[in-house]
Design a protein around this motif. Structure first.
Motif: not given
Length: 975
Positions: A118-146
């Protein structure tokens, strides 16, 4: 949470008798092998220790209550947030409740790899500006958080603190402080220290993305607050370089939605070091024993250099800066002057200037603007911070006034200040009143701890705080005038708050969050260890109404008396058996009297006379009783009572004052209709009592217009003819009280009977319905209301346990489910409210404040809990333990004893109900609690009270909940 700004003076109380002759010096002493410093003649008896690793420990013992107010304070806040990650200090504060590798986790070895992902994904999320990419990263964050949440235990900190009997468990962040607060039983101090030392050892940022949403909901609440908008606008213009103005404590929307766990840990490692932290305790303990325990608990911490915040000095403000903001709430004017920081030689003068402008009674704004009713309200105070201070003035227009006129009136009083147009004896009077305030502030261990903590985080010398009033008394009028002319010119910022729709609110899509596991019925080994630590509970102290209250007679009036054995403060009340249910004009008369004089004195002179003797009076009209309170120092008791009685006896009607009062009330009524809190209050009363209810039981506009001066004066003069009770808490004996009061307060031989009271009966909810009022806001605020059955004292224990278990705190089912698991709200609760009178009904009151696009999910989550209550034996034990420990350490004192007795009378009780609760709480079972839930709440109809924007919630969605009634403001307020 973010600390609500409190502007009370930091200095601690000192006995009146000591000021003239006392010396205040730092001294050194030792005890139990530990050196400490203290200030001579400090009534808090505070000891200041610095441990080997640099940790500051401040101990202020007092044995009045078997409890301890405890703070762990860090001298860092939003001022030191990185510019790229504003709101970070506040984020971190929230995460310090999530546990460590030892608690908050079922299996740390399995949890850690998931959190690393999750740490690593948030760093990717923080740096990404592409909205589609951000949604995909957030989906992974949500999944792994579960996945990670399956190994986490939510709220273990809160549960540990509740199990040891803690109250007020919370934290707050401000510009220069982050503070963690608990009020614990003295017997639980060892447990408290074990938890705190572990808490700061290795905090784990678990259950992060749902907490992130809770913080964002907190941001939404600030976006819905016009007061926050005004404050932020003022500061951003006063401080165009400094972070006081360039960064808000809660942070920007962009930064909140793009967090970096790496930066959060970096902040922790930089600032959460012992030489930048303080442990502050006040309460019932032996300091020689406690310092050794604190040293042992926190000795693992290592000292590290802390970078100080540096800044470029602000350029002088060469000409007034005037800004306009809009929002749905009432109009106002706020003016700020930049002042030096809190260590400047002029800071004492700054405090005094605030008091000269407004002190509630005899300041320039009080007398010239409020007393003469030229404005709806006006106030001023100084807000000292480390690097700069602020003189903060606020005012609101009365009917027909422009904001420019309001600004001019306030600035005219600044001119009066600069010219010295105030009484020569105002400064001595202010000093006397501050002396009284400070005597009162030492009565409570919580106040002591708070003052010491504020001084620590503000980096103030405690000696100057103890000597505060002594130093204040040396200031002369010419010093105040010189200060005003030095700092208060055309160098101000004014914020004109106008009514309108905000166009700058950021539209945020709700994230797709899958509810996480809370494992609410699980427990880590660390928690079991803490719970098993030995602690000898305090013995509960219950009231004996026959012994704890002395009774006498003053003519036909009953006198209820409790002695003050601690200091020279008294509080005297005349409680008359007539109220708003008998006469709607009584509250108007109570307001009107403050603007009246007599044939010998003006209203302004009367205010000044009360203030000079550090006394005050107030008349308040409640539903059934109207109460006059007179308070001050016992030495001025007779003078204060004479002043009040003379005013009532000889008050002169003043038509001009009434015209001005009516205009101000008309403006207050308009403003109330713009306030979402008042609207929700009105909807709740509508749900409880129906269309005609206690909230809108007020004079109509026509009735208000028809009221005459004479009938209001007659009401005030006639007040003393009603049945009355005299209530006294103070140092005089009961015999001395009645003998001094008898010639001053004439009780009639026969009481007049009040008019028959209006009766409001609670309505039964026979079907689901929605009461809706439209308000332009980001959130949707929803309350559930359901009346149930008439009061029965036998239910008291079960009700108390249910509230702790179901929805009354951070360890409750409601909080864990709606906030912790589903991230649907920042604020949520569900409590079964007990009535104050034996003939009234209990009612359910639940609440969720959520982002508008989460409305359906938030309402669904609460309805699910109201329908099916999860059965968690561990939580039941916790709820029962909380009730029991609260009773063991609760001490009802001072005039609180009398009001507890009067409250018991209204409920038909002959003795302290707490005794019954204590003896029966252990017998409450989970089956009993579940049956109570099933019979009172599950599958039952509710009235939903909803305040939201009709642009953001769907009427079709509301209709699914029940019949929808859109309630107009006129229906709601009764005018």
């Amino acid at each position: 949470m973010i600390k609500k700004l409190t502007f009370a003076l930091v200095a601690i109380a000192i006995s009146v008798a000591t000021y003239a002759q006392s010396k205040f010096e730092w001294k050194e002493a030792s005890g139990n092998g530990y050196k400490y410093k203290y200030v001579t003649n400090d009534p808090t008896q505070a000891r200041f220790y610095t441990l080997k690793n640099g940790l500051t420990v401040i101990l202020s013992p007092t044995k009045k209550d078997p409890r301890i107010q405890a703070y762990v304070a860090i001298k860092a806040g939003s001022k030191t947030d990185p510019a790229t990650n504003t709101g970070l200090a506040h984020y971190l504060e929230h995460m310090l409740f999530k546990g460590t590798d030892k608690f908050g986790s079922l299996d740390w070895a399995k949890e850690k790899p998931e959190l690393d992902k999750i740490d690593a994904l948030y760093e990717q999320y923080n740096k990404s500006k592409d909205e589609a990419q951000r949604k995909a990263i957030y989906k992974k964050i949500d999944s792994i958080s579960g996945v990670a949440s399956k190994f986490a235990i939510a709220n273990e900190y809160d549960k540990m603190m509740a199990a040891m009997g803690a109250q007020g468990t919370n934290a707050f962040t401000s510009f220069e402080q982050t503070v963690y607060t608990d009020d614990v039983p003295s017997s639980a101090l060892d447990k408290y220290l074990a938890v705190q030392s572990e808490r700061f050892r290795n905090p784990i940022l678990r259950i992060f993305h749902t907490e992130l949403e809770a913080v964002y909901e907190e941001k939404n609440r600030s976006l819905d607050s016009d007061g926050s908008l005004v404050f932020e606008t003022l500061l951003s213009n006063l401080f165009q370089k400094h972070n006081y103005g360039q960064q808000t404590t809660i942070g920007t929307v962009e930064h909140l939605k793009n967090p970096s766990l790496v930066e959060i840990r970096k902040y922790f490692n930089n600032y959460y070091v012992p030489n930048n932290m303080g442990v502050i305790l006040s309460g019932d303990f032996n300091p020689d024993e406690v310092i050794a325990k604190i040293d042992k608990a926190f000795s693992y911490m290592k000292e590290k250099p802390v970078s100080k915040y540096t800044f470029s000095p602000e350029a002088p403000i060469a000409a007034p800066i005037v800004k306009e903001v809009v929002g749905p709430d009432a109009e106002s004017v706020t003016i700020g002057f930049r002042l030096p920081g809190n260590k400047d030689k002029d800071v004492l003068l700054a405090d005094l200037v605030g008091q000269v402008l407004t002190n509630g009674k005899a300041g320039l704004l009080d007398l010239n603007l409020v007393k003469k009713q030229k404005l709806l309200r006006a106030s001023a105070f100084t807000y000292p911070l480390i690097d700069y201070g602020i003189l903060y003035l606020s005012a609101a227009p009365t009917n027909g006034q422009t904001l420019d006129e309001v600004k001019s009136l306030v600035l005219a009083e600044i001119d009066n200040l600069k010219k010295g147009n105030f009484d020569d004896d105002l400064i001595p009077a202010i000093v006397n009143n501050i002396k009284k305030y400070k005597i009162q502030s030492t009565e409570n261990y919580g106040n002591r701890a708070s003052d010491l903590m504020d001084a620590f985080t503000s980096e103030l010398d405690w000696k100057t705080q103890v000597a505060y009033v002594n130093d204040l008394s040396k200031i002369k009028k010419e010093d105040v005038i010189a200060f005003a002319n030095k700092y208060l010119g055309d160098n101000y910022v004014a914020v004109l708050k106008r009514k309108g729709e905000r166009k700058d609110l950021v539209k945020i899509e709700k994230p797709a969050i899958t509810p996480v596991e809370t494992n609410a019925d699980k427990q880590s080994p660390f928690v079991k260890m803490v719970n098993d630590m030995p602690a000898t509970p305090a013995k509960p102290v219950f009231l004996d109404y026959g012994k704890d209250i002395l009774k006498s007679k003053l003519g036909k009036a009953e006198v209820l008396y409790v002695p003050n054995k601690d200091n020279s403060i008294y509080r005297l009340r005349f409680r008359y058996k007539t109220g708003t249910l008998n006469d709607l004009k009584l509250p108007l008369a109570a307001q009107y009297i403050q603007f009246l004089g007599t044939d010998k004195k003006s209203a302004e002179q009367i205010s000044k006379e009360f203030y000079k003797i550090a006394s005050s009076f107030n008349i308040s009209a409640g539903e059934e009783y109207t109460t006059v309170m007179i308070e001050g120092l016992q030495e001025n008791f007779e003078n204060a009572v004479k002043l009040y009685e003379d005013l009532v006896l000889n008050a002169k009607a003043d038509d001009k004052a009434l015209v001005a009062l009516k205009a101000r009330i008309a403006k207050s009524r308009k403003d109330a209709k713009l306030n979402k809190g008042a609207i929700m209050q009105g909807l709740t009363s509508y749900a409880l009592y129906g269309a005609k209810n206690k909230f809108n039981n007020v004079l109509s506009d026509a009735d208000l217009a028809a009221v005459t001066s004479q009938e209001l004066v007659d009401r005030v003069k006639n007040l003393n003819n009603y049945e009355q009770t005299v209530i006294y808490y103070g140092p005089a004996s009961i015999t001395e009280l009645t003998s001094k009061l008898a010639p001053l307060h004439k009780v009639p031989a026969t009481f007049v009977k009040a008019a028959e009271p209006k009766v409001f009966k609670q309505v039964a909810q026979s079907k689901n319905q929605v009461l809706f009022t439209n308000y332009e806001m980001v959130q949707a605020e929803t309350r559930w209301v359901r009346n149930t059955e008439t009061y029965d004292p036998k239910n008291t224990t079960l009700v108390n346990v249910f509230n702790n278990y179901f929805g009354g705190g951070m360890g409750s089912l409601v909080f864990q489910t709606i906030r912790e698991s589903k991230a649907l709200a920042y604020s949520t609760y569900g409590v079964y409210a007990s009535p104050s009178k034996k003939e009234d009904d209990y009612y359910m009151l639940a609440y969720v404040g959520s982002q508008a696009d989460k409305f359906n999910e938030a309402v669904g989550a609460m309805n699910e809990l109201l329908t099916t209550m999860p059965k968690l034996p561990v939580n039941l034990d916790l709820a029962k333990g909380q009730v029991k420990k609260d009773l063991e350490t609760e001490r009802i004192t001072q005039d609180g004893i009398i009001f507890n007795y009067l409250g018991a009378q209204q409920l038909g009780l002959k003795e302290d109900i707490r005794k019954q609760v204590y003896s029966s709480v252990d017998k409450v079972t989970l089956d009993e609690l579940n049956q109570f839930h099933q019979s009172h709440f599950s599958g039952k109809p509710y009235t939903y009270c909803l305040v939201a924007s009709d642009k953001k919630v769907s009427m079709d969605d509301l209709k699914k909940l029940g019949e929808v009634k859109t309630i107009s403001l006129e229906e709601l307020f009764g005018y």
